[in-house]
Motif scaffolding. Sequence first.
Motif, PDB file in Angstrom:
ATOM      1  N   ARG A  22       0.833  -1.200   0.000  1.00  0.00           N
ATOM      2  CA  ARG A  22       0.000   0.000   0.000  1.00  0.00           C
ATOM      3  C   ARG A  22       0.870   1.253   0.000  1.00  0.00           C
ATOM      4  O   ARG A  22       0.635   2.192  -0.761  1.00  0.00           O
ATOM      5  CB  ARG A  22      -0.925   0.009   1.223  1.00  0.00           C
ATOM      6  N   GLU A  62       1.072   4.125  -2.912  1.00  0.00           N
ATOM      7  CA  GLU A  62       0.843   5.553  -2.639  1.00  0.00           C
ATOM      8  C   GLU A  62       2.005   6.391  -3.133  1.00  0.00           C
ATOM      9  O   GLU A  62       1.794   7.472  -3.689  1.00  0.00           O
ATOM     10  CB  GLU A  62       0.625   5.771  -1.139  1.00  0.00           C
ATOM     11  N   GLU A  69       1.757   6.672  -6.872  1.00  0.00           N
ATOM     12  CA  GLU A  69       0.671   7.591  -7.237  1.00  0.00           C
ATOM     13  C   GLU A  69       1.087   9.045  -7.020  1.00  0.00           C
ATOM     14  O   GLU A  69       0.797   9.903  -7.855  1.00  0.00           O
ATOM     15  CB  GLU A  69      -0.586   7.267  -6.435  1.00  0.00           C
ATOM     16  N   LYS A  70       1.776   9.321  -5.914  1.00  0.00           N
ATOM     17  CA  LYS A  70       2.253  10.686  -5.658  1.00  0.00           C
ATOM     18  C   LYS A  70       3.243  11.113  -6.726  1.00  0.00           C
ATOM     19  O   LYS A  70       3.192  12.238  -7.228  1.00  0.00           O
ATOM     20  CB  LYS A  70       2.902  10.775  -4.275  1.00  0.00           C
TER      21      LYS A  70
END
Length: 110
Positions: free
Chosen positions: A26, A30, A33-34
């Motif tokens: 996870r 993240e 994605e950032k």
Amino acid sequence: MEDESGRKREDEWFLKNERELLEKARHEREQREKSRAAAEQEGERKRLRDLHHMKCPKCGHDLREEQLAGVSVDKCTYCEGLWFDANELEQVLLQKAEARQGFFRKLLGV
């Protein structure tokens, strides 16, 4: 009985490791994605800058940089509008009165 407690400890160990692996996955997702969002945002900023850089805010034609009395001004090649960047007008206004008058005469072509 010992077989049951051993199985219970084994199950707990697997649950703990699965949670850690899921948390790690996870966190990595993240971060990706950032990173992707930052790259897209930077690309959009560059696209907008390229689209508007050195364009007249009034008519949209190209701006040409000119030097007048030591101050750089942007002049539209179409409507002849003059645009000052940050602190350029202050540079003119802080000059002595004679230099200021000369600047505005050059500006007006007088």
